[in-house]
Design an enzyme around this catalytic site. Sequence first.
Site, PDB file in Angstrom:
ATOM      1  N   ASN A 133      41.278  46.182  42.370  1.00  0.00           N
ATOM      2  CA  ASN A 133      41.665  46.623  41.029  1.00  0.00           C
ATOM      3  C   ASN A 133      40.356  47.021  40.351  1.00  0.00           C
ATOM      4  OD1 ASN A 133      42.449  47.001  38.419  1.00  0.00           O
ATOM      5  ND2 ASN A 133      42.939  44.853  37.999  1.00  0.00           N
ATOM      6  N   TRP A 134      40.164  48.310  40.273  1.00  0.00           N
ATOM      7  CA  TRP A 134      38.867  48.800  39.780  1.00  0.00           C
ATOM      8  C   TRP A 134      38.705  48.639  38.269  1.00  0.00           C
ATOM      9  CZ3 TRP A 134      37.372  54.015  42.630  1.00  0.00           C
ATOM     10  CH2 TRP A 134      37.289  53.770  44.005  1.00  0.00           C
ATOM     11  N   LYS A 135      39.825  48.401  37.571  1.00  0.00           N
ATOM     12  CA  LYS A 135      39.785  48.272  36.096  1.00  0.00           C
ATOM     13  C   LYS A 135      39.186  49.551  35.489  1.00  0.00           C
ATOM     14  CE  LYS A 135      39.774  43.343  36.738  1.00  0.00           C
ATOM     15  NZ  LYS A 135      39.449  42.009  36.236  1.00  0.00           N
TER      16      LYS A 135
ATOM     17  N   GLY B 188      38.779  42.262  41.759  1.00  0.00           N
ATOM     18  CA  GLY B 188      38.150  43.047  40.698  1.00  0.00           C
ATOM     19  C   GLY B 188      36.740  43.424  41.099  1.00  0.00           C
ATOM     20  N   GLY B 189      35.770  42.680  40.583  1.00  0.00           N
ATOM     21  CA  GLY B 189      34.350  42.993  40.771  1.00  0.00           C
ATOM     22  C   GLY B 189      33.947  43.325  42.205  1.00  0.00           C
TER      23      GLY B 189
ATOM     24  N   GLU C 219      47.027  35.349  39.366  1.00  0.00           N
ATOM     25  CA  GLU C 219      45.667  35.456  38.839  1.00  0.00           C
ATOM     26  C   GLU C 219      45.491  34.475  37.678  1.00  0.00           C
ATOM     27  OE1 GLU C 219      43.949  39.569  40.042  1.00  0.00           O
ATOM     28  OE2 GLU C 219      44.671  39.663  37.995  1.00  0.00           O
TER      29      GLU C 219
ATOM     30  N   GLU D  62      44.659  41.338  31.510  1.00  0.00           N
ATOM     31  CA  GLU D  62      43.902  42.116  30.514  1.00  0.00           C
ATOM     32  C   GLU D  62      44.843  42.999  29.697  1.00  0.00           C
ATOM     33  OE1 GLU D  62      41.151  43.679  33.358  1.00  0.00           O
ATOM     34  OE2 GLU D  62      40.286  41.679  33.579  1.00  0.00           O
TER      35      GLU D  62
ATOM     36  N   HIS E  57      48.899  42.948  34.269  1.00  0.00           N
ATOM     37  CA  HIS E  57      47.592  42.307  34.430  1.00  0.00           C
ATOM     38  C   HIS E  57      47.249  41.551  33.144  1.00  0.00           C
ATOM     39  CE1 HIS E  57      43.319  41.703  34.952  1.00  0.00           C
ATOM     40  NE2 HIS E  57      43.547  41.830  36.240  1.00  0.00           N
TER      41      HIS E  57
ATOM     42  N   GLY F 243      36.884  37.388  36.451  1.00  0.00           N
ATOM     43  CA  GLY F 243      35.604  37.899  35.974  1.00  0.00           C
ATOM     44  C   GLY F 243      34.658  36.808  35.512  1.00  0.00           C
TER      45      GLY F 243
ATOM     46  N   SER G 225      37.899  36.243  40.807  1.00  0.00           N
ATOM     47  CA  SER G 225      36.595  35.971  41.420  1.00  0.00           C
ATOM     48  C   SER G 225      36.686  35.778  42.933  1.00  0.00           C
ATOM     49  CB  SER G 225      35.908  34.772  40.751  1.00  0.00           C
ATOM     50  OG  SER G 225      35.719  35.023  39.370  1.00  0.00           O
TER      51      SER G 225
HETATM   52  P1  13P Z   1      37.561  39.593  39.437  1.00  0.00           P
HETATM   53  O1  13P Z   1      37.712  39.660  40.931  1.00  0.00           O
HETATM   54  O2  13P Z   1      36.484  40.484  38.902  1.00  0.00           O
HETATM   55  O3  13P Z   1      37.502  38.196  38.926  1.00  0.00           O
HETATM   56  O4  13P Z   1      38.923  40.221  38.828  1.00  0.00           O
HETATM   57  C1  13P Z   1      40.120  39.762  39.302  1.00  0.00           C
HETATM   58  C2  13P Z   1      41.197  40.622  38.765  1.00  0.00           C
HETATM   59  O5  13P Z   1      41.472  40.626  37.583  1.00  0.00           O
HETATM   60  C3  13P Z   1      41.896  41.509  39.706  1.00  0.00           C
HETATM   61  O6  13P Z   1      43.012  42.087  39.121  1.00  0.00           O
END
Ligand code: 13P
Length: 255
Positions: A13-15, A237-238, A170, A100, A98, A176, A216
């Site tokens: 998930n590149w956000k 994510g990251g 999640e 966010e 999500h 994050g 994470s």
């Molecule tokens: P991180 O892997 O950066 O913690 O993000 C997880 C996430 O929100 C994937 O949708």
Amino acid sequence: MDKAKRKAIIAGNWKMNKTPKEATALLNAITPLVKDADCEVIACVPYVDLAAAIEATAGTNVKIGAENCHWAESGAFTGEISTGMLKEIGVEYVVLGHSERRQYFGETDETVNKRTKAALAAGLKPIVCVGELLWERECDITEEVIARQIKLDLWDVTEEELKNVVIAYEPVWAIGTGKTATSDQAEEVCAFIRAQLAKLYNQDAADAVTIQYGGSMNDGNADELLSKTNVDGGLIGGASLVAEKFAAIVKAASK
Ligand code: 13P
């Protein structure tokens, strides 16, 4: 993972990261590293990157997903994107609900449910995200929160449609933050999600659903998390923004 019962899926998930040119470069780095994967590999990218991402992954085993979609087919919804728009350009998956989106953009279980049903009706595969806040975990209501999200987000989704649904667990406190849920915590909630699905549908239907862990997850902890029976993959994510790290997670899921 229990690959005999369900598909293992690693999704990035590149956000809000990467321009179209940067997306092409990152996918060009990822695709050769994951070509022999024994799991589904997906990159969920910003809307404006979708066309470039689909082009960069044509003829590879990497599938492309969006990070949201609206429930209406068209209309006066400034800034939104419909399922038909995504389908027409070749998008297969879409991340929905999500944390966010829930936290910063006012999404509720009701709107997540509307988006989920619209995505399924259009032939997109939703990755529906659920998870508790730190405060909710501390108050020992994780199961209540998750049960409510699962029931509401999947309201009116048929057993047939459920076959195309992926759930991502999640925990919001792990996103994050570098704070990963332990593999036991992840397993506990993923198993709980499956039990809820069995209640709402039946055991066979629940056993076939891919339940990812997200928060994470990285190349250092993927092996341990994915060793758990009910953790069928990851939503990353990251670490999905670094080709080698993402490929290492895919490798862990390919065992
Ligand atoms: P991180 O892997 O950066 O913690 O993000 C997880 C996430 O929100 C994937 O949708």
